[in-house]
Design a protein around this motif. Sequence first.
Motif, PDB file in Angstrom:
ATOM      1  N   HIS A 143       0.699  -1.375   0.006  1.00  0.00           N
ATOM      2  CA  HIS A 143      -0.007   0.076   0.136  1.00  0.00           C
ATOM      3  C   HIS A 143       0.754   1.382  -0.063  1.00  0.00           C
ATOM      4  O   HIS A 143       0.229   2.296   0.459  1.00  0.00           O
ATOM      5  CB  HIS A 143      -0.862   0.099   1.168  1.00  0.00           C
ATOM      6  CG  HIS A 143      -2.046  -0.912   1.013  1.00  0.00           C
ATOM      7  ND1 HIS A 143      -3.290  -0.432   0.538  1.00  0.00           N
ATOM      8  CD2 HIS A 143      -2.070  -2.304   1.360  1.00  0.00           C
ATOM      9  CE1 HIS A 143      -4.001  -1.548   0.608  1.00  0.00           C
ATOM     10  NE2 HIS A 143      -3.512  -2.687   1.028  1.00  0.00           N
ATOM     11  N   ARG A 144       1.950   1.226  -0.365  1.00  0.00           N
ATOM     12  CA  ARG A 144       2.925   2.180  -0.191  1.00  0.00           C
ATOM     13  C   ARG A 144       2.412   3.473  -1.219  1.00  0.00           C
ATOM     14  O   ARG A 144       2.318   4.760  -0.813  1.00  0.00           O
ATOM     15  CB  ARG A 144       4.439   1.843  -0.716  1.00  0.00           C
ATOM     16  CG  ARG A 144       5.372   3.064  -0.539  1.00  0.00           C
ATOM     17  CD  ARG A 144       6.763   2.780  -0.405  1.00  0.00           C
ATOM     18  NE  ARG A 144       6.902   2.308   0.685  1.00  0.00           N
ATOM     19  CZ  ARG A 144       8.283   1.454   0.876  1.00  0.00           C
ATOM     20  NH1 ARG A 144       9.294   1.639  -0.051  1.00  0.00           N
ATOM     21  NH2 ARG A 144       8.435   1.166   2.081  1.00  0.00           N
ATOM     22  N   SER A 145       2.137   3.089  -2.277  1.00  0.00           N
ATOM     23  CA  SER A 145       1.633   4.137  -3.268  1.00  0.00           C
ATOM     24  C   SER A 145       0.279   4.874  -2.654  1.00  0.00           C
ATOM     25  O   SER A 145       0.534   6.194  -2.844  1.00  0.00           O
ATOM     26  CB  SER A 145       1.143   3.498  -4.601  1.00  0.00           C
ATOM     27  OG  SER A 145       0.467   4.260  -5.570  1.00  0.00           O
ATOM     28  N   LEU A 146      -0.580   4.177  -2.339  1.00  0.00           N
ATOM     29  CA  LEU A 146      -1.590   4.650  -1.746  1.00  0.00           C
ATOM     30  C   LEU A 146      -1.449   5.626  -0.541  1.00  0.00           C
ATOM     31  O   LEU A 146      -1.895   6.812  -0.433  1.00  0.00           O
ATOM     32  CB  LEU A 146      -2.661   3.662  -1.193  1.00  0.00           C
ATOM     33  CG  LEU A 146      -3.754   4.166  -0.511  1.00  0.00           C
ATOM     34  CD1 LEU A 146      -5.107   4.891  -1.500  1.00  0.00           C
ATOM     35  CD2 LEU A 146      -4.585   2.903   0.316  1.00  0.00           C
ATOM     36  N   GLU A 147      -0.683   5.226   0.447  1.00  0.00           N
ATOM     37  CA  GLU A 147      -0.114   5.827   1.707  1.00  0.00           C
ATOM     38  C   GLU A 147       0.642   7.171   1.435  1.00  0.00           C
ATOM     39  O   GLU A 147       0.507   8.254   1.854  1.00  0.00           O
ATOM     40  CB  GLU A 147       0.288   4.850   2.510  1.00  0.00           C
ATOM     41  CG  GLU A 147      -0.743   3.918   3.139  1.00  0.00           C
ATOM     42  CD  GLU A 147      -0.125   2.787   4.058  1.00  0.00           C
ATOM     43  OE1 GLU A 147      -0.875   1.938   4.427  1.00  0.00           O
ATOM     44  OE2 GLU A 147       1.304   2.793   4.113  1.00  0.00           O
ATOM     45  N   LYS A 148       1.570   6.863   0.527  1.00  0.00           N
ATOM     46  CA  LYS A 148       2.446   8.147   0.064  1.00  0.00           C
ATOM     47  C   LYS A 148       1.534   9.080  -0.537  1.00  0.00           C
ATOM     48  O   LYS A 148       1.661  10.282  -0.613  1.00  0.00           O
ATOM     49  CB  LYS A 148       3.567   7.769  -0.692  1.00  0.00           C
ATOM     50  CG  LYS A 148       4.598   6.762  -0.072  1.00  0.00           C
ATOM     51  CD  LYS A 148       5.626   7.627   0.646  1.00  0.00           C
ATOM     52  CE  LYS A 148       6.644   6.907   1.190  1.00  0.00           C
ATOM     53  NZ  LYS A 148       7.816   7.617   1.666  1.00  0.00           N
ATOM     54  N   TYR A 149       0.802   8.818  -1.627  1.00  0.00           N
ATOM     55  CA  TYR A 149      -0.377   9.569  -2.070  1.00  0.00           C
ATOM     56  C   TYR A 149      -0.935  10.423  -1.040  1.00  0.00           C
ATOM     57  O   TYR A 149      -1.191  11.509  -1.154  1.00  0.00           O
ATOM     58  CB  TYR A 149      -0.953   9.124  -3.144  1.00  0.00           C
ATOM     59  CG  TYR A 149      -2.314   9.565  -3.714  1.00  0.00           C
ATOM     60  CD1 TYR A 149      -2.264  10.430  -4.746  1.00  0.00           C
ATOM     61  CD2 TYR A 149      -3.484   9.334  -3.140  1.00  0.00           C
ATOM     62  CE1 TYR A 149      -3.270  11.462  -5.179  1.00  0.00           C
ATOM     63  CE2 TYR A 149      -4.568  10.169  -3.727  1.00  0.00           C
ATOM     64  CZ  TYR A 149      -4.504  11.061  -4.561  1.00  0.00           C
ATOM     65  OH  TYR A 149      -5.527  11.849  -5.204  1.00  0.00           O
ATOM     66  N   ALA A 150      -1.610   9.663  -0.272  1.00  0.00           N
ATOM     67  CA  ALA A 150      -2.438  10.280   1.035  1.00  0.00           C
ATOM     68  C   ALA A 150      -1.859  11.288   1.548  1.00  0.00           C
ATOM     69  O   ALA A 150      -2.335  12.366   2.150  1.00  0.00           O
ATOM     70  CB  ALA A 150      -3.085   9.391   1.732  1.00  0.00           C
ATOM     71  N   VAL A 151      -0.308  11.416   1.742  1.00  0.00           N
ATOM     72  CA  VAL A 151       0.379  12.342   2.789  1.00  0.00           C
ATOM     73  C   VAL A 151       0.456  13.452   1.927  1.00  0.00           C
ATOM     74  O   VAL A 151       0.278  14.422   2.393  1.00  0.00           O
ATOM     75  CB  VAL A 151       1.638  11.628   2.964  1.00  0.00           C
ATOM     76  CG1 VAL A 151       2.764  12.735   3.322  1.00  0.00           C
ATOM     77  CG2 VAL A 151       1.760  10.336   3.848  1.00  0.00           C
ATOM     78  N   ARG A 152       0.614  13.377   0.728  1.00  0.00           N
ATOM     79  CA  ARG A 152       0.704  14.585  -0.241  1.00  0.00           C
ATOM     80  C   ARG A 152      -0.500  15.132  -0.169  1.00  0.00           C
ATOM     81  O   ARG A 152      -0.639  16.361  -0.241  1.00  0.00           O
ATOM     82  CB  ARG A 152       1.125  14.240  -1.616  1.00  0.00           C
ATOM     83  CG  ARG A 152       2.312  13.581  -1.721  1.00  0.00           C
ATOM     84  CD  ARG A 152       3.014  13.594  -3.305  1.00  0.00           C
ATOM     85  NE  ARG A 152       2.038  12.841  -4.139  1.00  0.00           N
ATOM     86  CZ  ARG A 152       2.181  11.736  -4.456  1.00  0.00           C
ATOM     87  NH1 ARG A 152       3.202  10.946  -3.832  1.00  0.00           N
ATOM     88  NH2 ARG A 152       1.534  11.117  -5.386  1.00  0.00           N
ATOM     89  N   ILE A 153      -1.827  14.495  -0.378  1.00  0.00           N
ATOM     90  CA  ILE A 153      -3.029  15.074  -0.495  1.00  0.00           C
ATOM     91  C   ILE A 153      -3.328  15.939   0.865  1.00  0.00           C
ATOM     92  O   ILE A 153      -3.903  17.101   0.998  1.00  0.00           O
ATOM     93  CB  ILE A 153      -4.056  14.126  -0.595  1.00  0.00           C
ATOM     94  CG1 ILE A 153      -3.929  13.558  -2.014  1.00  0.00           C
ATOM     95  CG2 ILE A 153      -5.571  14.783  -0.406  1.00  0.00           C
ATOM     96  CD1 ILE A 153      -4.379  14.534  -3.091  1.00  0.00           C
ATOM     97  N   GLY A 154      -2.527  15.372   2.030  1.00  0.00           N
ATOM     98  CA  GLY A 154      -2.790  15.953   3.449  1.00  0.00           C
ATOM     99  C   GLY A 154      -1.776  17.299   3.527  1.00  0.00           C
ATOM    100  O   GLY A 154      -1.825  18.126   4.639  1.00  0.00           O
ATOM    101  N   GLY A 155      -1.099  17.545   2.456  1.00  0.00           N
ATOM    102  CA  GLY A 155      -0.237  18.785   2.447  1.00  0.00           C
ATOM    103  C   GLY A 155       1.219  18.407   2.958  1.00  0.00           C
ATOM    104  O   GLY A 155       2.161  19.315   3.082  1.00  0.00           O
ATOM    105  N   GLY A 156       1.686  17.083   3.379  1.00  0.00           N
ATOM    106  CA  GLY A 156       2.989  16.479   3.570  1.00  0.00           C
ATOM    107  C   GLY A 156       3.721  16.379   2.388  1.00  0.00           C
ATOM    108  O   GLY A 156       3.298  16.465   1.434  1.00  0.00           O
TER     109      GLY A 156
END
Length: 283
Positions: A143-156
């Motif tokens: 799930h790295r792709s999903l989780e790293k993508y989510a970090v970017r959506i959150g502003g990280g």
Amino acid sequence: MNNMLIATALRKDLELYFSEDDLARNIFYTSSLPKDMVQCSLKIKDDMILAGLPYFVEAFRYLGAENLKLEAFEQYEGKKFLKSEKAEIKFELPFSIALTGERIALNLLQQASSIATYTNQFVEIAKEKGVSILDTRKTTPGHRSLEKYAVRIGGGHNHRLGQTDLWMVKDNHKSFFGGVKQAVEFFQSMKGFYTPIEVEVHNMDELDDVLSLGIRHIMLDNFTPEMIEQAVAKKPSGVTFEVSGGIRLSNLNEYLIDGLDAISVGALTYGAPSVDVSLKYHR
């Protein structure tokens, strides 16, 4: 977003996700489900940043919902919702696809939204000092792709997607090669002309050693706020300082020290509190 590129990129992941439901084991059941169109409502049931809609949509498209278009959902991706708003996102699906795909689609959406929401809490606090919030490679396997993508959506920001994005000299490298200098020389021997090197340091003596080697990216691992203040007083121009280790929302403000560039937080991806979303549908 390019729907075709997303579909291609996610197809192998979705094949794995749906294999867990073993749909082929009872193909007579799945093929007999009615294909009547149903009215679907994605219900937002917590304060959250909604993230992962490309994964949510593509899960249904993988099962054959060609009528579902990502473009219809793009306005909601990364949007802040309040529980009190009782927001709903409405769309249509064949009943067979809605029933078969909802759990995997919701799991992906919930995971991404939880991470984006949690990340944004760190980002909102840190932005006052201009400190970037980074994730780590402490992600769920598969799930790295999903989780790293989510970090970017959150502003990280993403620290690195894999080991070879950046050569990172850690404790085990130093122990094996016999010290900071020898470990750095090993990675320099890889001849990665554009591949930067970051060195993890644990005390002021190590910091002095690393600075003397001309390293431009330094992680201050498990430094106290007092140690960070001492370190940034030595920080040369053009060098980035990242802090990691034991940093939580409750103590984040203590680490927002002038001269610090970034804070990496593994808990963004492994410790995000879950947010609540559900999918309801009817004829």
